[in-house]
Design a protein around this motif. Sequence first.
Motif, PDB file in Angstrom:
ATOM      1  N   VAL A  51       0.908  -1.300  -0.182  1.00  0.00           N
ATOM      2  CA  VAL A  51      -0.179   0.098   0.022  1.00  0.00           C
ATOM      3  C   VAL A  51       0.773   1.513  -0.085  1.00  0.00           C
ATOM      4  O   VAL A  51       0.524   2.406  -0.527  1.00  0.00           O
ATOM      5  N   ILE A  52       2.005   1.235   0.535  1.00  0.00           N
ATOM      6  CA  ILE A  52       2.914   2.407   0.497  1.00  0.00           C
ATOM      7  C   ILE A  52       3.368   2.700  -0.669  1.00  0.00           C
ATOM      8  O   ILE A  52       3.560   3.930  -1.255  1.00  0.00           O
ATOM      9  N   ASP A  53       3.602   1.690  -1.659  1.00  0.00           N
ATOM     10  CA  ASP A  53       3.722   1.972  -3.111  1.00  0.00           C
ATOM     11  C   ASP A  53       2.595   2.790  -3.713  1.00  0.00           C
ATOM     12  O   ASP A  53       2.695   3.419  -4.742  1.00  0.00           O
ATOM     13  N   LEU A  54       1.217   2.588  -3.290  1.00  0.00           N
ATOM     14  CA  LEU A  54      -0.086   3.374  -3.786  1.00  0.00           C
ATOM     15  C   LEU A  54      -0.264   4.578  -3.186  1.00  0.00           C
ATOM     16  O   LEU A  54      -1.190   5.321  -4.047  1.00  0.00           O
ATOM     17  N   LYS A  55       0.193   4.720  -2.026  1.00  0.00           N
ATOM     18  CA  LYS A  55      -0.202   5.917  -1.391  1.00  0.00           C
ATOM     19  C   LYS A  55      -0.131   7.378  -2.008  1.00  0.00           C
ATOM     20  O   LYS A  55      -0.807   8.144  -1.910  1.00  0.00           O
ATOM     21  N   ASP A  56       0.973   7.418  -2.800  1.00  0.00           N
ATOM     22  CA  ASP A  56       1.274   8.742  -3.421  1.00  0.00           C
ATOM     23  C   ASP A  56       0.530   8.624  -5.038  1.00  0.00           C
ATOM     24  O   ASP A  56       0.807   9.813  -5.638  1.00  0.00           O
ATOM     25  N   ALA A  57      -0.024   7.924  -5.373  1.00  0.00           N
ATOM     26  CA  ALA A  57      -0.390   7.557  -6.793  1.00  0.00           C
ATOM     27  C   ALA A  57      -1.635   8.899  -7.152  1.00  0.00           C
ATOM     28  O   ALA A  57      -1.327   9.290  -8.191  1.00  0.00           O
ATOM     29  N   TYR A  58      -2.571   9.338  -6.480  1.00  0.00           N
ATOM     30  CA  TYR A  58      -3.417  10.206  -6.437  1.00  0.00           C
ATOM     31  C   TYR A  58      -4.065  10.619  -5.096  1.00  0.00           C
ATOM     32  O   TYR A  58      -3.857   9.795  -4.137  1.00  0.00           O
ATOM     33  N   PRO A  59      -4.749  11.812  -4.861  1.00  0.00           N
ATOM     34  CA  PRO A  59      -5.160  12.123  -3.667  1.00  0.00           C
ATOM     35  C   PRO A  59      -5.812  11.310  -2.758  1.00  0.00           C
ATOM     36  O   PRO A  59      -5.825  11.216  -1.739  1.00  0.00           O
ATOM     37  N   ASN A  60      -7.108  10.675  -3.370  1.00  0.00           N
ATOM     38  CA  ASN A  60      -7.817   9.990  -2.437  1.00  0.00           C
ATOM     39  C   ASN A  60      -7.664   8.394  -2.731  1.00  0.00           C
ATOM     40  O   ASN A  60      -8.600   7.722  -2.652  1.00  0.00           O
ATOM     41  N   VAL A  61      -6.635   7.891  -3.059  1.00  0.00           N
ATOM     42  CA  VAL A  61      -6.376   6.670  -3.241  1.00  0.00           C
ATOM     43  C   VAL A  61      -6.608   5.834  -2.139  1.00  0.00           C
ATOM     44  O   VAL A  61      -7.205   4.859  -2.390  1.00  0.00           O
ATOM     45  N   MET A  62      -6.435   6.003  -0.721  1.00  0.00           N
ATOM     46  CA  MET A  62      -6.685   5.512   0.326  1.00  0.00           C
ATOM     47  C   MET A  62      -8.206   5.117   0.504  1.00  0.00           C
ATOM     48  O   MET A  62      -8.609   4.099   0.878  1.00  0.00           O
ATOM     49  N   ASP A  63      -8.864   6.133   0.164  1.00  0.00           N
ATOM     50  CA  ASP A  63     -10.486   5.954   0.227  1.00  0.00           C
ATOM     51  C   ASP A  63     -10.893   4.915  -0.758  1.00  0.00           C
ATOM     52  O   ASP A  63     -11.616   4.183  -0.365  1.00  0.00           O
ATOM     53  N   ASP A  64     -10.290   5.066  -2.075  1.00  0.00           N
ATOM     54  CA  ASP A  64     -10.740   4.120  -3.113  1.00  0.00           C
ATOM     55  C   ASP A  64     -10.184   2.545  -2.574  1.00  0.00           C
ATOM     56  O   ASP A  64     -10.793   1.681  -3.057  1.00  0.00           O
ATOM     57  N   LEU A  65      -9.122   2.553  -2.012  1.00  0.00           N
ATOM     58  CA  LEU A  65      -8.815   1.121  -1.369  1.00  0.00           C
ATOM     59  C   LEU A  65      -9.765   0.728  -0.449  1.00  0.00           C
ATOM     60  O   LEU A  65      -9.972  -0.446  -0.537  1.00  0.00           O
ATOM     61  N   GLN A  66     -10.109   1.261   0.492  1.00  0.00           N
ATOM     62  CA  GLN A  66     -11.207   1.045   1.460  1.00  0.00           C
ATOM     63  C   GLN A  66     -12.535   0.646   0.579  1.00  0.00           C
ATOM     64  O   GLN A  66     -13.226  -0.228   0.942  1.00  0.00           O
TER      65      GLN A  66
END
Length: 109
Positions: A51-66
Amino acid sequence: MNSNKAVFDSLRNNLKVHYDGKRFSYKSKHDLKDKSQLLVLIRKFPEGIAVIDLKDAYPNVMDDLQALKAVGQIWLLSNFDSQEDIAYPNDPRMVIKVDDDLKQLFPRD
């Protein structure tokens, strides 16, 4: 930075930094725009992607993962060795919908 060759070379060789010949800019590891591209990328890594590799992909990536986790398209599991979360794809071929009439044939305890 131009006067300090060591710093200049370090930035130029950094994977997260883009140099256009005049200036440096930050770039994410994965160039993603939205949730659908995120899901495609995760499905390319059946062994999981950090997930740390994805965190900076775009602003709301963490919301989309959830959101992807909530609908069952991915799994988010913790790696106890490194204390990192790993995103695993949930196999879309295995989505099974069971008819209510069929459910009644099997007793529940």
